[in-house]
Design a protein around this motif. Structure first.
Motif, PDB file in Angstrom:
ATOM      1  N   UNK A  74       0.826  -1.221   0.000  1.00  0.00           N
ATOM      2  CA  UNK A  74       0.000   0.000   0.000  1.00  0.00           C
ATOM      3  C   UNK A  74       0.859   1.269   0.000  1.00  0.00           C
ATOM      4  N   UNK A  75       2.012   1.189  -0.660  1.00  0.00           N
ATOM      5  CA  UNK A  75       2.848   2.385  -0.795  1.00  0.00           C
ATOM      6  C   UNK A  75       2.024   3.483  -1.458  1.00  0.00           C
ATOM      7  N   UNK A  76       2.088   4.680  -0.906  1.00  0.00           N
ATOM      8  CA  UNK A  76       1.342   5.796  -1.481  1.00  0.00           C
ATOM      9  C   UNK A  76      -0.016   6.007  -0.817  1.00  0.00           C
ATOM     10  N   UNK A  77      -0.459   5.032  -0.031  1.00  0.00           N
ATOM     11  CA  UNK A  77      -1.746   5.179   0.650  1.00  0.00           C
ATOM     12  C   UNK A  77      -1.588   5.986   1.949  1.00  0.00           C
ATOM     13  N   UNK A  78      -0.339   6.258   2.316  1.00  0.00           N
ATOM     14  CA  UNK A  78      -0.009   7.112   3.466  1.00  0.00           C
ATOM     15  C   UNK A  78      -0.669   6.644   4.752  1.00  0.00           C
ATOM     16  N   UNK A  79      -0.473   5.381   5.077  1.00  0.00           N
ATOM     17  CA  UNK A  79      -1.101   4.863   6.280  1.00  0.00           C
ATOM     18  C   UNK A  79      -0.082   4.085   7.105  1.00  0.00           C
ATOM     19  N   UNK A  80       0.172   4.575   8.285  1.00  0.00           N
ATOM     20  CA  UNK A  80       1.066   3.868   9.199  1.00  0.00           C
ATOM     21  C   UNK A  80       0.499   3.960  10.595  1.00  0.00           C
TER      22      UNK A  80
END
Ligand SMILES: Cc1ncc(COP(=O)(O)O)c(C=O)c1O
Length: 227
Positions: A74-80
């Protein structure tokens, strides 16, 4: 102390005893450990991930961070995420809500699905890891076959961090940034300069791509190195 294992860019993995020593050291001095476990599923040769989560639950000054970017592609989904003592997490949330505001609801819904559909997520992670395992050998063996390139075998994550400094003289460059610029413009291969990670002798090559591209990239680097 900020630690990342499995590590970007080196692929090094902290073993459980070493992590215990580090945590004991921090605990004895009142030092916080921020431990980035983003690549915790990306381990090779049967290695196991040493997590600091148990020590966090035991009340120590530990923050564990992770992201959906790698495990769930999910690179680019900005979720951590971050796990830590409640008071600290509350302060982090207040700060974040006034700076970057929030992760988008779409990313949150996707991550929730990935984190709760445990069986299907585990199957796709296992499948991905099997591919990365063979790609790791393709890239490392390919790079090692180039005269002037030295490369350790990553124990985790999906990068080869190669010492390319012997090529600097031959290519007329003085450091990793110029090396990567030339590699990109002349061989059309993208790598990240090692100086961004504190080692100007190295360049980072990702193997999170298909094997045909890796083979072609290695062929181009090898041809460019002697041109
Ligand atoms: C060590 C490390 N932590 C975290 C991340 C996750 O970053 P993001 O969620 O911004 O894609 C990355 C991605 O490159 C990383 O290498």
């Amino acid at each position: 102390v900020i630690l990342n294992s499995p590590n970007n860019p080196t692929g090094a993995v902290v073993d459980p005893e070493e992590l215990t020593r580090l945590l004991d050291w921090c605990d004895g001095r009142g030092v916080w450990l921020i431990y980035d476990e983003t690549y915790d599923r990306f381990l090779y040769d049967g290695r196991l991930h040493a997590s600091a989560a148990a020590r966090l639950l035991a009340g120590e000054r530990v923050v564990v961070t992770g992201a959906a970017s790698k495990t769930y592609a999910m690179t680019g989904w900005r979720l951590g995420w971050a796990l830590g003592p409640p008071a600290l997490i509350r302060a982090m949330a207040s700060y974040q809500s006034h700076t970057t505001s929030n992760a988008s609801s779409i990313s949150q819904a996707a991550a929730l699905k990935a984190l709760t559909a445990l069986d299907s997520a585990a199957a796709s992670v296992a499948d991905m890891l099997a591919h990365y395992e063979s790609r790791r050998h393709v890239i490392v063996e390919g790079l090692r076959a180039i005269r002037g390139v030295r490369c350790g075998m990553p124990e985790g994550a999906f990068y080869a961090f190669a010492d390319v400094s012997e090529l600097y003289g031959r290519k007329g460059v003085t450091g990793s940034a110029a090396f990567c610029d030339r590699l990109l413009s002349e061989a059309h291969v993208a790598a990240v300069p090692g100086d961004a990670f504190g080692d100007d002798a190295c360049a980072r090559f990702s193997f999170a791509t298909d094997p045909a591209r890796i083979t072609e990239a290695v062929r181009r680097i090898a041809a460019w190195a002697v041109a």
